[in-house]
Each structure stands twice: as structure tokens, then as C-alpha cells.
Design an enzyme around this catalytic site. Structure first.
Site, short mmCIF file in Angstrom:
data_model
loop_
_atom_site.label_atom_id
_atom_site.label_comp_id
_atom_site.label_asym_id
_atom_site.label_seq_id
_atom_site.Cartn_x
_atom_site.Cartn_y
_atom_site.Cartn_z
N ALA A 58 12.29 -0.88 5.83
CA ALA A 58 13.24 -1.45 4.81
C ALA A 58 14.46 -1.57 5.65
O ALA A 58 15.30 -2.55 5.43
CB ALA A 58 13.42 -0.56 3.49
N ASN A 85 8.83 7.14 8.62
CA ASN A 85 7.27 7.14 8.18
C ASN A 85 6.60 5.81 8.63
O ASN A 85 5.62 5.72 8.60
CB ASN A 85 7.12 7.49 6.58
CG ASN A 85 7.15 8.60 6.09
OD1 ASN A 85 6.77 9.64 7.08
ND2 ASN A 85 7.43 8.94 5.18
N GLY A 90 0.10 2.68 8.34
CA GLY A 90 -1.08 2.17 9.03
C GLY A 90 -0.72 0.64 9.56
O GLY A 90 -1.58 0.00 9.93
N GLY A 91 0.38 0.21 9.31
CA GLY A 91 0.73 -1.31 9.73
C GLY A 91 -0.06 -2.39 8.86
O GLY A 91 0.05 -3.53 9.28
N ARG A 337 -5.41 3.93 -5.67
CA ARG A 337 -5.38 5.00 -5.08
C ARG A 337 -5.29 6.24 -5.94
O ARG A 337 -5.84 7.29 -5.65
CB ARG A 337 -4.00 5.05 -4.02
CG ARG A 337 -3.80 4.09 -2.92
CD ARG A 337 -2.79 4.18 -2.06
NE ARG A 337 -3.08 3.56 -0.69
CZ ARG A 337 -2.12 3.45 0.27
NH1 ARG A 337 -0.86 3.77 0.11
NH2 ARG A 337 -2.40 2.99 1.31
N GLU A 476 11.28 2.47 -0.15
CA GLU A 476 10.78 3.81 -0.67
C GLU A 476 11.99 4.52 -1.58
O GLU A 476 11.94 5.37 -2.30
CB GLU A 476 9.86 4.65 0.04
CG GLU A 476 9.08 5.83 -0.82
CD GLU A 476 8.39 6.57 0.27
OE1 GLU A 476 7.84 7.43 -0.20
OE2 GLU A 476 8.45 6.42 1.50
#
Length: 517
Positions: A58, A85, A90-91, A337, A476
Site C-alpha cells: 500500500a 510484511n 507470498g507475492g 482461510r 491493512e
């Protein structure tokens, strides 16, 4: 008492008085700046148009977009390296309508992605912000390519998504996004400052955020290190400070069960102080108790580790997860998840201690797992030539394990998982070894909660629900977009799209005159 001490004393008194009135039910008119004591300095040490706090997806997206909009931009990060982070992420980015999907003949639509995220979020999502994110993924994906990001030449299927829409960097890491953006930012004249910790906001007498008090030369986590300086922002401050997944004390205030016994995938600097500073000037915190556990982690290593990529790329789409006591599956491996983490966390013995499930696949299923060799080197991922050997390694009943694999293969042939309703687009037959496996247990991964923003990325006030002038947030650090659970690969999507949105809008502000010392 010094002037600064008096200000802090006044602020505490105002907060204490405000809470007392709230507790007694007294009505009071509150403006967007009422709980913050104005602390306007006569001059600043440095002044730019836009200050971005944080250098992850971001933050860097906001900085680049603001710079491309003609603004002078400074990025500050409290840590000694940039990226937070995002660098160890994991990209993977969920994209609705990407060119890779079209090449593969995969039909997708923004509305389908919105529906998938609403389902995962249990309907708690901010729908307007959700639409903004999903609608911006395809264009932002191309924007990233234009800034040097390289994707693998195939589309992946992550849990909770109804179809394949996930792209991943060739590095299988968020560093494949962060590094190119930092390179371009520096080339374009963005002022990148690390080891600069934000201490507090500076507001004018109308409550507009006009800058920050910072500690320059800060050494995390030594609170009082560094020199106090004041940076001014003519157009605005963009908060891209991430979540608080590694702030054990604060996360336990939201979810007491997330204590220090539970590891986190987050970097050490994922703490709550920036969030608290926004709250101190009236920002509305929402969904702070919605904290996601990553269901692909292993108890056999610290942090994000090697098992996470192995599980995401190999086990979940191309293998199965079983309870070691029964050798049998117990959940849908491609659920969202939250559903997967909740299911795994139920695997406990009669003393409530974890009984770690095992996820495994064969060589064909693990063919694209880039961390396989590293996981095996550190004994996190184990290899077995036969199912009998696999059962022996993990203490599973071999007969029941073989029976479960046979049932799975029958489901693959029929393209119908009658046991748990798993999507079968990526399912493969598990007929021969060698087998690759890892123990699994969730780790604290992502904070769905943060401050409330509107579709202009302006931070909204707790009482008035109106924008706090000069203050923006993205990624986030914000709350509401994901509701109760974030789908995999949507953190990159959210960070890049909302970061660009904040950068574009902030850079277009008229700006105010600020004095240099």
C-alpha cells in the site's frame, strides 16, 4: 512542565473527560478534531506535499501514484529495511479479468470476485470498498508490470476463490513487487527514509493533519532512540502502516486466545502504535477483533517459513490434509482461510494439546513448489517413497490412510468431492509416490480490522463519520474490506489498489502553505 508535557497532559485530560461523559451518557457535540489538542508548530524541519507512513504494497503504491500525480513524496518506515510484511508475503495477487486468465480461457468477472470475498467475509464487508478493490485489480496488475513486476506464466487457484484468478511473482515472494517499486520510486525522486518512527500527528487549529512528529535515526524496538523532528505535509499524510499481528498484548485485547503460544507470520515491526495514533485523533476503528490465522503454516519452523508456500502451491490445490490419528480428511482443503484454520485448530487431544494434521501430495502435485528443497533441507517437509512409509513417519494408520487416498482418487475421477465439496479444477490423482508432506498448524497472519475509510481513502471520524482532513489510509491499516476473513492473494490486491487510490487523491489536493524552520 515543558510545552510538550503540557500538550500531552491536556490531551490526556481531554480523552479522560470525553470517556467520562460517554460513560455517563451525556450528549456532546463533537467535531472531527475535538479529541485532539492542536499542536501546530511555527515551522517544520522539512516539508513535502505527501508523507507516506509505511513501505509495503500500500505504501509504495501510494508513493508512486502520488509522485506520478506530480506531488513531492516522502516515505518513512520505522524498520531498518523497507517492505515490512509485504516483502515476506507470498507475492500472490488475486486479479479479476487478467490477461493470463484470458489466455488460459478462464472466464472471470469483478462481480464474481466480489461475491467470493463477501462469502468469505461472512457478509461483514464494506461493499463499496470491496467493489473498489476488485474493480481495480486488472488495471493495477498491468500497472505493476509497467513498474517491473514479473508474474509466473500461469494462473493459480487459492482457497475460497470459486475459480482460478491468482497470479504470483516469479520469486514467489512479495519482494518481487516491493523491490521493483522501490527502484522506480527512487528513480522518480521519492524520498525514501528508513529508521524513522512516527510519534504523533501534527494538526492545525482546525484539526487538519498537516504533518508528523517523528524520531529520525530510530532503532527498533528501542522506544526513545532517534532525534525528534517535525515533517510537514502540504497535501496530506497517507497511513500504510499494516496490521498488528506481532503485537501480542494488543491482539490479545481483541482476541484473548491469540496469546504468545501462537506464532505469527508477521515481521517484528507489525505492531499497533500507528493505529493508536490515528485513534487518538478520532479515527474510527472497526473489526479489530477479526484477526486471521494462516492455515498453511507449520509448527516445525518459525514465521512464514517454507511450508506456507508448499501448502499453498502444492498441498491445498493438488493434495489432501489428514488427521494423523485417523489418516482421514476432515475439511475442504480449498475452503476460505477462516474455515480451514478453524477446522485445523479443532485437532486436539484430551488435554487440549495440538494434534498436528499432515498435508501431503506427490511429485506431480509438488512440481511448482519452489520452497520444496529448502523445506526438506530443514526437515520441515518430509519425503516418503510409499504411503506405508509416509504413515510410519507421522504415526498414522496405514490402512486408513490408503483407503482415504483411494476415496480421493475416486472423487478426482468423478470430479466430485462428496465428502467435503471441494472445488476440483486443480485436483489430481494421487496414485503413486514419492510423497511430500508437512505438519500443519495456523499462525497469526493478517488483521482484517483497522480504521474506517471512504472510497476516497479518507480516514473517517469516530463520531461524525466525516473525513479527518489531511489524513488518508490504505492497505491493512484500514478495516472493513475483508469482513470476517480475507481470501488468499487479496492482501496484494487491496494494498496496491487502495494505495494507488490514496496516492492519486491525496496528490490532487490543493495543499496548504507550511513554513520551514
Amino acid at each position: 512542565m515543558s510545552e510538550k508535557q503540557e500538550l500531552n497532559h491536556s490531551r490526556r485530560a481531554i480523552l479522560k473527560g470525553g470517556m467520562a461523559m460517554a460513560a455517563t451518557g451525556l450528549g456532546v457535540a463533537v467535531t472531527g478534531s475535538a479529541i485532539a489538542a492542536p499542536n501546530t508548530p511555527e515551522s517544520f524541519d522539512e516539508v513535502v506535499d505527501v508523507i507516506v507512513v509505511g513501505s509495503g504494497f500500500a505504501g509504495m503504491s501510494a508513493a508512486l501514484q502520488a509522485r506520478e500525480g506530480g506531488a513531492s513524496v516522502m516515505v518513512i518506515d520505522k524498520m531498518p529495511v523497507f517492505g515490512g510484511n509485504s516483502t515476506i508475503n507470498g507475492g500472490a495477487m488475486a486479479v479479476a479479468g487478467s490477461s493470463l486468465q484470458k489466455e488460459a480461457g478462464i472466464q472471470d468477472d469483478v462481480n464474481v470476485m466480489v461475491e467470493d470475498m463477501l462469502k468469505a467475509g461472512r457478509g461483514m464487508n464494506d461493499v463499496e470498498m470491496l467493489k473498489l478493490v476488485c474493480d481495480g485489480t486488472a488495471e493495477s496488475c498491468e500497472w505493476l508490470i509497467g513498474h517491473g513486476v514479473k508474474w509466473k506464466p500461469f494462473v493459480q487457484h487459492f482457497g475460497g476463490h470459486s475459480i482460478q484468478r491468482v497470479l504470483q511473482t516469479v520469486e514467489s515472494s512479495g519482494a518481487g513487487i516491493i523491490r521493483p517499486m522501490i527502484k522506480v520510486a527512487r528513480e522518480q525522486g521519492v524520498d525514501m527514509r528508513n529508521q524513522v518512527r512516527m510519534e504523533s500527528f501534527i494538526q492545525d487549529d482546525k484539526g487538519r493533519v498537516i504533518g508528523l512528529e517523528v524520531r529520525e535515526g530510530y532503532y527498533f524496538p528501542k522506544e526513545k532512540t532517534g532525534k525528534i523532528r517535525r515533517f510537514g505535509a502540504r497535501k496530506g499524510v497517507i497511513m500504510a502502516t499494516g496490521g498488528f499481528g506481532n503485537d501480542v498484548k494488543y491482539r490479545m485485547m481483541q482476541m484473548p486466545e491469540l496469546n504468545s503460544d501462537l506464532d505469527s507470520t508477521n515481521h517484528a515491526g507489525a505492531t499497533s502504535e500507528a493505529l493508536k495514533q490515528m485513534m487518538l485523533i478520532g479515527a474510527n476503528p472497526i473489526h479489530l477483533d477479526q484477526i486471521q490465522l494462516g492455515p498453511w503454516s507449520s509448527p516445525d519452523e518459525k514465521g512464514f517459513g517454507t511450508a506456507s508456500q508448499f501448502a499453498t502451491i502444492a498441498t491445498y490445490p493438488h493434495g489432501i490434509v489428514v488427521d494423523v490419528r485417523t489418516g482421514e480428511r476432515f475439511f475442504n482443503e480449498l475452503a476460505d482461510r477462516k474455515a480451514r484454520a478453524d477446522a485445523i485448530m479443532t485437532r486436539r487431544d484430551d488435554k487440549h494439546q495440538p494434534v498436528y494434521p499432515v498435508g501431503f501430495t506427490n511429485a506431480a502435485g509438488a512440481a511448482k513448489a519452489q520452497t520444496l528443497a529448502w523445506g526438506m533441507k530443514y526437515n520441515v517437509i518430509k519425503k516418503a517413497d510409499t504411503l506405508e512409509e509416509l504413515a510410519e513417519i507421522y504415526g498414522m494408520p496405514a490402512d486408513k490412510l490408503k483407503a482415504q487416498v483411494a476415496r480421493w482418487n475416486e472423487a478426482v475421477k468423478n470430479r466430485d468431492d462428496k465428502e467435503f465439496g471441494r472445488p476440483m479444477q486443480e485436483a489430481i490423482l494421487l496414485e503413486e509416490g514419492p510423497w511430500y508432506a508437512a505438519r500443519m498448524w495456523p499462525k497469526v497472519h493478517y488483521c482484517m480490522g483497522g480504521v474506517r475509510v471512504n472510497t476516497r481513502s479518507e480516514v473517517l471520524h469516530l463520531v461524525t463519520d466525516k473525513p479527518i482532513a489531511g489524513l488518508y489510509a490504505a492497505g491493512e491499516a484500514t478495516g472493513g474490506i475483508h469482513g470476517a476473513s480475507r481470501l488468499g492473494a487479496c492482501a496484494v490486491a487491496e494494498g496496491v489498489v487502495t494505495g494507488r487510490n490514496a496516492g492519486r487523491i491525496c496528490a490532487a489536493e490543493k495543499g496548504i502553505n507550511l513554513k520551514l524552520s
